[in-house]
Motif scaffolding. Structure first.
Motif, PDB file in Angstrom:
ATOM      1  N   LEU A 110       0.849  -1.178   0.000  1.00 40.18           N
ATOM      2  CA  LEU A 110       0.000   0.000   0.000  1.00 40.18           C
ATOM      3  C   LEU A 110       0.886   1.229   0.000  1.00 40.18           C
ATOM      4  O   LEU A 110       1.841   1.321   0.785  1.00 40.18           O
ATOM      5  N   LEU A 111       0.601   2.172  -0.896  1.00 44.24           N
ATOM      6  CA  LEU A 111       1.405   3.386  -1.043  1.00 44.24           C
ATOM      7  C   LEU A 111       2.880   3.054  -1.270  1.00 44.24           C
ATOM      8  O   LEU A 111       3.778   3.756  -0.801  1.00 44.24           O
ATOM      9  N   GLY A 112       3.123   1.945  -1.989  1.00 46.02           N
ATOM     10  CA  GLY A 112       4.492   1.556  -2.303  1.00 46.02           C
ATOM     11  C   GLY A 112       5.230   0.884  -1.175  1.00 46.02           C
ATOM     12  O   GLY A 112       6.429   0.608  -1.281  1.00 46.02           O
ATOM     13  N   LEU A 113       4.545   0.583  -0.077  1.00 46.26           N
ATOM     14  CA  LEU A 113       5.192  -0.006   1.098  1.00 46.26           C
ATOM     15  C   LEU A 113       4.627  -1.393   1.366  1.00 46.26           C
ATOM     16  O   LEU A 113       3.464  -1.675   1.073  1.00 46.26           O
ATOM     17  N   ASP A 114       5.461  -2.270   1.954  1.00 44.18           N
ATOM     18  CA  ASP A 114       4.973  -3.567   2.391  1.00 44.18           C
ATOM     19  C   ASP A 114       3.956  -3.361   3.506  1.00 44.18           C
ATOM     20  O   ASP A 114       4.195  -2.603   4.449  1.00 44.18           O
ATOM     21  N   ALA A 115       2.823  -4.040   3.420  1.00 40.48           N
ATOM     22  CA  ALA A 115       1.750  -3.842   4.392  1.00 40.48           C
ATOM     23  C   ALA A 115       1.885  -4.733   5.617  1.00 40.48           C
ATOM     24  O   ALA A 115       1.133  -4.598   6.573  1.00 40.48           O
ATOM     25  N   ALA A 116       2.855  -5.654   5.599  1.00 40.94           N
ATOM     26  CA  ALA A 116       3.053  -6.560   6.731  1.00 40.94           C
ATOM     27  C   ALA A 116       4.538  -6.785   6.945  1.00 40.94           C
ATOM     28  O   ALA A 116       5.352  -6.617   6.027  1.00 40.94           O
ATOM     29  N   GLY A 117       4.892  -7.169   8.171  1.00 42.38           N
ATOM     30  CA  GLY A 117       6.282  -7.497   8.458  1.00 42.38           C
ATOM     31  C   GLY A 117       6.619  -8.887   7.970  1.00 42.38           C
ATOM     32  O   GLY A 117       5.761  -9.771   7.920  1.00 42.38           O
ATOM     33  N   LYS A 118       7.860  -9.089   7.606  1.00 43.99           N
ATOM     34  CA  LYS A 118       8.289 -10.408   7.113  1.00 43.99           C
ATOM     35  C   LYS A 118       8.273 -11.436   8.247  1.00 43.99           C
ATOM     36  O   LYS A 118       8.735 -11.181   9.344  1.00 43.99           O
ATOM     37  N   GLY A 119       7.701 -12.602   7.947  1.00 44.29           N
ATOM     38  CA  GLY A 119       7.682 -13.692   8.912  1.00 44.29           C
ATOM     39  C   GLY A 119       6.775 -13.470  10.098  1.00 44.29           C
ATOM     40  O   GLY A 119       6.961 -14.087  11.147  1.00 44.29           O
TER      41      GLY A 119
END
Length: 406
Positions: A47-56
């Protein structure tokens, strides 16, 4: 709101954010999700060019913000078995909350008359893009379209000569304001039902929230009986006040000054800035002169502020009584000492048992910070809710076999 049950048949942020606020306030919020796909927002990975969740991690801020504190049940509303479950949930709820479009509501049998046929006392709440009546009642909308663009904010912040339109400053920007608006309407409706015995039908649109946010300009345009003239703001300060507006520091940070009484705060600012001689300067030695020569004064203020770094200005301005604020990024907002002192940044434990933090809703009761619990995983509470409704394990299994529940 302990003892109040909210039945939410909605997805994305606009209407679910209202459920989150009510959950913050103690309501039991049951979120109905599609039995197979769940809330469509669960599928937004960027969203807005950003990852919406943290990895893992299962901690998914775009879901946590508008869904914390709820319980999730997976229902295939189009099936007969799920209908029985839905009706029992309706029968035991105080509020029915939805943002489904009219065609979907009619198809699924969740229009106000369908729901009130099961529970005549239920408060029915519709969140929409453009309102429940009028030419766009059947049209879907997001906050970028209905709230930001059509509601006047985009035009209000986009400079006349700009080649691009200014975007919303954060994801779900209008949705979050709209959710808070819906929550306040529900609180009023619960009170009204208690006093009059009659349940309300509540409508809140993103367009309406957008118009409310820009009401000052809209009201001026209505008064003028036409579009407002395009005003070219001065580079520094305002036309009559050098102590209003944004100024850049030596390290390219910004400060927003809003000292609406220039004559009162000019001597203080000059003293703080180490330029006391400007107080007696014949161009600025009265409120009338300062306002008349605001452009010259603003140029001086810009040069003064550009001569020191951001952190130094925070300390200097903090020693005065004038109104100002640091222009903060998202991380700095999350660390803001005023927000933290008042519990507006709240702790929450995620599904893996890790401590996280979320922004609390801005209403606080009795100086007591809200206690948050995480958002539910998809259909996490299906079995628990069905058992609460009195279904046996055999009935529960049969519904799963039929595909009625998750």
């Amino acid at each position: 709101m302990e003892g109040v049950r909210i039945l939410e048949v909605a997805q994305f942020t606009f209407v679910p954010a209202a459920g989150a606020v009510l959950a913050d306030w103690g309501a039991d919020v049951i979120k109905v999700e599609h039995a197979e796909h769940g809330d469509a927002q669960r599928g937004l990975v960027r969203l807005l060019g950003l990852d919406a969740a943290g990895k893992g991690s299962s901690f998914f801020p775009i879901m946590e913000g508008p869904n914390r504190g709820k319980r999730s049940i997976g229902l295939a509303l189009e099936t007969p078995g799920a209908r029985k479950v839905l009706e029992e949930l309706i029968r035991t709820s105080d509020v029915f909350l939805t943002n489904f479009l009219p065609t979907a509501r009619r198809k699924l049998g969740i229009e106000v008359e369908d729901v009130r046929a099961v529970n005549p006392d239920i408060i029915y709440v519709r969140g929409s893009g453009f309102g429940s009546r009028g030419p766009d009642a059947d049209k879907g909308g997001y906050d970028s379209t209905a709230f930001w663009a059509r509601g006047g904010s985009a035009a209000g912040v986009t400079p006349p000569a700009s080649e691009t339109m200014m975007r919303m400053p954060a994801g779900a920007y209008g949705d979050s304001m709209g959710g808070m608006t819906i929550a306040s309407g529900i609180a009023a409706a619960l009170y009204s039902r208690k006093v009059t015995g009659e349940p309300s039908l509540i409508d809140v649109s993103l367009l309406g929230v957008g118009a409310w946010a820009t009401q000052f300009s809209v009201n001026l345009a209505l008064l003028a009986d036409g579009p407002l003239p395009v005003a070219q703001a001065p580079k520094h300060g305002s036309r009559t006040n050098p102590l209003v507006g944004a100024y850049r520091t030596s390290d390219d940070r910004w400060l927003e000054l809003c000292m609406l009484q220039p004559g009162r705060y000019w001597p203080e600012f000059c003293r703080i800035a180490g330029r006391e001689e400007l107080v007696a300067d014949e161009r600025f030695d009265s409120t009338e002169k300062l306002m008349a020569n605001a452009a010259e004064a603003a140029e001086l203020v810009a040069g003064i502020i550009a001569g020191r770094p951001f952190e130094e200005w925070l300390e200097l301005l903090g020693s005065g009584a004038g109104q100002w604020a640091a222009v903060q990024n998202a991380w700095e907002v999350g660390q803001d000492p005023a927000l933290r002192a008042t519990g507006m940044i709240a702790s929450v434990v995620d599904a893996e048992g890790k401590d996280r933090e979320l922004v609390a809703n801005p209403v606080q009761f009795d100086e007591t910070p809200v206690r948050l619990t995480r958002a539910p995983q998809f259909a996490e509470h299906t079995d628990d809710i069905l058992r609460e409704l009195g279904l046996s394990d055999d009935e529960l299994i049969q519904l799963k076999i039929e595909g009625a529940v998750t």
